[in-house]
Scaffold this active site. Structure first.
Site, mmCIF file in Angstrom:
data_model
loop_
_atom_site.group_PDB
_atom_site.id
_atom_site.type_symbol
_atom_site.label_atom_id
_atom_site.label_comp_id
_atom_site.label_asym_id
_atom_site.label_seq_id
_atom_site.Cartn_x
_atom_site.Cartn_y
_atom_site.Cartn_z
ATOM 1 N N ASP A 102 0.800 -1.238 0.000
ATOM 2 C CA ASP A 102 0.000 0.000 0.000
ATOM 3 C C ASP A 102 0.833 1.289 0.000
ATOM 4 O O ASP A 102 0.294 2.371 -0.223
ATOM 5 C CB ASP A 102 -0.987 -0.007 1.193
ATOM 6 C CG ASP A 102 -0.288 -0.194 2.557
ATOM 7 O OD1 ASP A 102 -0.907 -0.807 3.450
ATOM 8 O OD2 ASP A 102 0.856 0.259 2.699
ATOM 9 N N HIS A 117 6.747 -7.942 -1.365
ATOM 10 C CA HIS A 117 5.621 -8.330 -2.228
ATOM 11 C C HIS A 117 5.312 -7.254 -3.254
ATOM 12 O O HIS A 117 4.248 -7.269 -3.874
ATOM 13 C CB HIS A 117 4.362 -8.628 -1.394
ATOM 14 C CG HIS A 117 4.502 -9.887 -0.580
ATOM 15 N ND1 HIS A 117 3.660 -10.185 0.467
ATOM 16 C CD2 HIS A 117 5.384 -10.901 -0.640
ATOM 17 C CE1 HIS A 117 4.019 -11.340 1.000
ATOM 18 N NE2 HIS A 117 5.072 -11.796 0.356
ATOM 19 N N ALA A 229 -1.610 -2.260 16.651
ATOM 20 C CA ALA A 229 -0.266 -1.721 16.401
ATOM 21 C C ALA A 229 -0.225 -0.214 16.637
ATOM 22 O O ALA A 229 0.775 0.330 17.124
ATOM 23 C CB ALA A 229 0.140 -2.047 14.968
HETATM 24 C C1 BV8 Z 1 6.006 -18.426 -3.780
HETATM 25 C C2 BV8 Z 1 0.810 -9.081 -2.887
HETATM 26 C C3 BV8 Z 1 7.217 -19.912 -5.195
HETATM 27 C C4 BV8 Z 1 -0.375 -9.045 -3.777
HETATM 28 C C5 BV8 Z 1 0.715 -11.135 -1.588
HETATM 29 C C6 BV8 Z 1 -0.134 -23.386 -3.500
HETATM 30 C C7 BV8 Z 1 0.026 -22.835 -4.771
HETATM 31 C C8 BV8 Z 1 0.926 -21.786 -5.003
HETATM 32 C C9 BV8 Z 1 1.677 -21.280 -3.941
HETATM 33 C C10 BV8 Z 1 1.487 -21.835 -2.688
HETATM 34 C C11 BV8 Z 1 0.612 -22.882 -2.455
HETATM 35 N N1 BV8 Z 1 0.647 -23.199 -1.124
HETATM 36 C C12 BV8 Z 1 1.521 -22.387 -0.503
HETATM 37 C C13 BV8 Z 1 2.056 -21.571 -1.443
HETATM 38 C C14 BV8 Z 1 3.034 -20.539 -1.229
HETATM 39 C C15 BV8 Z 1 2.261 -19.234 -1.141
HETATM 40 C C16 BV8 Z 1 1.634 -19.148 0.228
HETATM 41 O O1 BV8 Z 1 2.340 -18.929 1.199
HETATM 42 N N2 BV8 Z 1 0.290 -19.313 0.282
HETATM 43 C C17 BV8 Z 1 -0.382 -19.230 1.579
HETATM 44 C C18 BV8 Z 1 -1.752 -18.564 1.393
HETATM 45 C C19 BV8 Z 1 -0.506 -20.631 2.143
HETATM 46 N N3 BV8 Z 1 3.256 -18.204 -1.332
HETATM 47 C C20 BV8 Z 1 3.488 -17.758 -2.567
HETATM 48 O O2 BV8 Z 1 2.858 -18.081 -3.549
HETATM 49 C C21 BV8 Z 1 4.657 -16.788 -2.669
HETATM 50 N N4 BV8 Z 1 5.495 -17.206 -3.744
HETATM 51 O O3 BV8 Z 1 5.927 -19.243 -2.915
HETATM 52 O O4 BV8 Z 1 6.607 -18.645 -4.990
HETATM 53 C C22 BV8 Z 1 8.168 -19.610 -6.258
HETATM 54 C C23 BV8 Z 1 9.512 -19.462 -5.935
HETATM 55 C C24 BV8 Z 1 10.398 -19.189 -6.930
HETATM 56 C C25 BV8 Z 1 9.946 -19.007 -8.262
HETATM 57 C C26 BV8 Z 1 8.576 -19.123 -8.561
HETATM 58 C C27 BV8 Z 1 7.666 -19.408 -7.551
HETATM 59 C C28 BV8 Z 1 4.164 -15.392 -2.985
HETATM 60 C C29 BV8 Z 1 3.388 -14.861 -1.812
HETATM 61 C C30 BV8 Z 1 3.069 -13.396 -2.060
HETATM 62 C C31 BV8 Z 1 1.612 -13.253 -2.441
HETATM 63 N N5 BV8 Z 1 1.276 -11.814 -2.544
HETATM 64 N N6 BV8 Z 1 0.457 -9.834 -1.701
HETATM 65 C C32 BV8 Z 1 -1.404 -8.102 -3.236
HETATM 66 O O5 BV8 Z 1 -1.288 -7.602 -2.098
HETATM 67 O O6 BV8 Z 1 -2.354 -7.850 -3.981
HETATM 68 S S1 BV8 Z 1 0.402 -11.917 -0.135
HETATM 69 C C33 BV8 Z 1 -0.747 -11.097 0.795
HETATM 70 O O7 BV8 Z 1 -0.821 -11.836 2.028
HETATM 71 C C34 BV8 Z 1 -0.344 -9.695 1.207
HETATM 72 O O8 BV8 Z 1 0.942 -9.308 0.795
HETATM 73 C C35 BV8 Z 1 -0.344 -9.809 2.715
HETATM 74 O O9 BV8 Z 1 0.506 -8.925 3.282
HETATM 75 C C36 BV8 Z 1 0.111 -11.198 2.858
HETATM 76 C C37 BV8 Z 1 0.068 -11.829 4.190
HETATM 77 O O10 BV8 Z 1 -1.109 -11.467 4.802
HETATM 78 P P1 BV8 Z 1 -0.954 -10.553 6.116
HETATM 79 O O11 BV8 Z 1 -0.177 -9.335 5.747
HETATM 80 O O12 BV8 Z 1 -0.444 -11.376 7.218
HETATM 81 O O13 BV8 Z 1 -2.432 -10.101 6.339
HETATM 82 P P2 BV8 Z 1 -3.609 -10.997 6.936
HETATM 83 O O14 BV8 Z 1 -4.889 -10.349 6.572
HETATM 84 O O15 BV8 Z 1 -3.389 -12.430 6.581
HETATM 85 O O16 BV8 Z 1 -3.399 -10.888 8.526
HETATM 86 C C38 BV8 Z 1 -3.557 -9.648 9.156
HETATM 87 C C39 BV8 Z 1 -3.003 -9.823 10.560
HETATM 88 O O17 BV8 Z 1 -3.052 -8.563 11.214
HETATM 89 C C40 BV8 Z 1 -3.805 -10.803 11.415
HETATM 90 O O18 BV8 Z 1 -2.909 -11.611 12.140
HETATM 91 C C41 BV8 Z 1 -4.587 -9.880 12.364
HETATM 92 O O19 BV8 Z 1 -4.775 -10.484 13.634
HETATM 93 C C42 BV8 Z 1 -3.637 -8.717 12.491
HETATM 94 N N7 BV8 Z 1 -4.258 -7.432 12.800
HETATM 95 C C43 BV8 Z 1 -5.455 -6.951 12.371
HETATM 96 N N8 BV8 Z 1 -5.626 -5.701 12.837
HETATM 97 C C44 BV8 Z 1 -4.513 -5.375 13.559
HETATM 98 C C45 BV8 Z 1 -3.633 -6.476 13.543
HETATM 99 N N9 BV8 Z 1 -2.444 -6.474 14.178
HETATM 100 C C46 BV8 Z 1 -2.097 -5.345 14.835
HETATM 101 N N10 BV8 Z 1 -2.886 -4.245 14.904
HETATM 102 C C47 BV8 Z 1 -4.090 -4.228 14.274
HETATM 103 N N11 BV8 Z 1 -4.871 -3.131 14.349
#
Ligand code: BV8
Ligand code: ZN
Length: 238
Positions: A102, A117, A229
């Site tokens: 963002d 990312h 946070a």
């Molecule tokens: C890779 C950019 C290999 C885009 C994002 C099956 C098929 C394919 C891949 C996979 C698979 N299984 C697993 C994988 C790997 C996959 C993965 O990890 N999947 C997960 C879902 C299981 N990873 C990938 O695909 C990565 N690449 O592995 O490539 C490879 C290697 C070499 C060559 C080729 C290939 C790529 C991952 C990146 C994906 N892109 N974003 C966009 O934003 O549009 S990820 C996306 O999720 C965002 O970036 C986000 O930041 C990220 C993680 O989420 P969080 O930031 O943690 O946010 P979330 O909502 O989940 O949680 C919020 C947290 O905040 C909570 O804990 C909540 O309690 C807390 N919270 C809320 N409010 C507050 C707070 N804390 C404090 N204060 C508050 N007020």
């Protein structure tokens, strides 16, 4: 009191790395990926943030990103972002590793940002690979086009795509070289980003988690600070 302990660690540390996720931007009004309100037109982020979704329906994916760009353009960095920006110049070796696309850390004044990312204000041509920043809201046309005529994609890393090698290498080095890793607002389910905390821990760093709830990292953390946070960071980084 744990907050005092973390405050002492932060002021004594020579090298600090911070890993942030969508939770740090939640109080700026940006919906998190997996929390309530993380949905858009009943789609999940995992369904849209993929090369397959973009190949199938580039306009739909661009409508999602255009919606996020408008939301983010109206949002402001919150006290959590600002506290990290204020901490940075006080620490000899400081790296801010963010999963967020963002741009709110930049607007808060942070400098040493590792965007593992990508950045949703960047565009990249699907044909000639030219990359540029376009902050226009709304975008002139959807999908936006490159000067060469081909459609552009958002300059972000989608699921199934590799992270930018140079930035990722810097993030790994920052995590394995720091004395303290602060993990803020991430559900720690997305890899390889989520692997940075175990990496830091195995290299001897203290790990502090700031989150409103439990995550798979909570057991590994030396200290978990439960709460928003924007309330915790100004106190412990102050
Ligand atoms: C890779 C950019 C290999 C885009 C994002 C099956 C098929 C394919 C891949 C996979 C698979 N299984 C697993 C994988 C790997 C996959 C993965 O990890 N999947 C997960 C879902 C299981 N990873 C990938 O695909 C990565 N690449 O592995 O490539 C490879 C290697 C070499 C060559 C080729 C290939 C790529 C991952 C990146 C994906 N892109 N974003 C966009 O934003 O549009 S990820 C996306 O999720 C965002 O970036 C986000 O930041 C990220 C993680 O989420 P969080 O930031 O943690 O946010 P979330 O909502 O989940 O949680 C919020 C947290 O905040 C909570 O804990 C909540 O309690 C807390 N919270 C809320 N409010 C507050 C707070 N804390 C404090 N204060 C508050 N007020
Ligand atoms: Zn082009």
């Amino acid at each position: 009191m744990q907050w005092e302990q973390v405050k002492d660690w932060l002021s004594a540390a020579r090298s600090i790395a911070v890993l942030t996720g969508a939770g740090i931007s939640a109080e700026s009004g940006i919906p998190t990926f997996r929390g309530e309100g993380g949905l858009w037109r009943n789609f999940r982020a995992e369904d849209l943030a993929t090369p397959q979704a973009f190949a199938r329906d580039p306009l739909l994916v661009w409508e999602w990103y255009a919606w996020r760009r408008e939301l983010i353009a109206r949002a402001e960095p919150n006290p959590g972002h600002l506290a990290l920006a204020a901490l940075e110049p006080r620490i000899p070796e400081f790296h801010l590793i963010t999963q967020n696309v963002d741009g709110l850390h930049d607007r808060a004044g942070s400098r040493a940002i590792l965007k593992i990312h990508g950045d949703l204000w960047d565009l990249r041509c699907t044909r000639c690979q030219r990359q540029w920043t376009d902050r226009s809201v709304p975008l002139v046309e959807l999908p936006p086009r490159c000067e060469c005529g081909s459609i552009a994609r958002p300059g972000v890393v989608w699921f199934g795509e590799g992270l930018p090698p140079c930035v990722w290498e810097q993030a790994r080095r920052a995590a394995s070289g720091c004395q303290l890793l602060l993990v803020v607002g991430t559900s720690a389910v997305v890899y390889p980003a989520a692997g940075l905390a175990p990496l830091a821990k195995s290299a001897g760093a203290k790990v502090v988690e700031v989150n409103v709830g439990d995550t798979p990292l909570s057991d590994l953390a030396d200290v978990t600070l439960r709460g928003p946070a924007s309330e915790i960071l100004p106190v412990v980084c102050g």
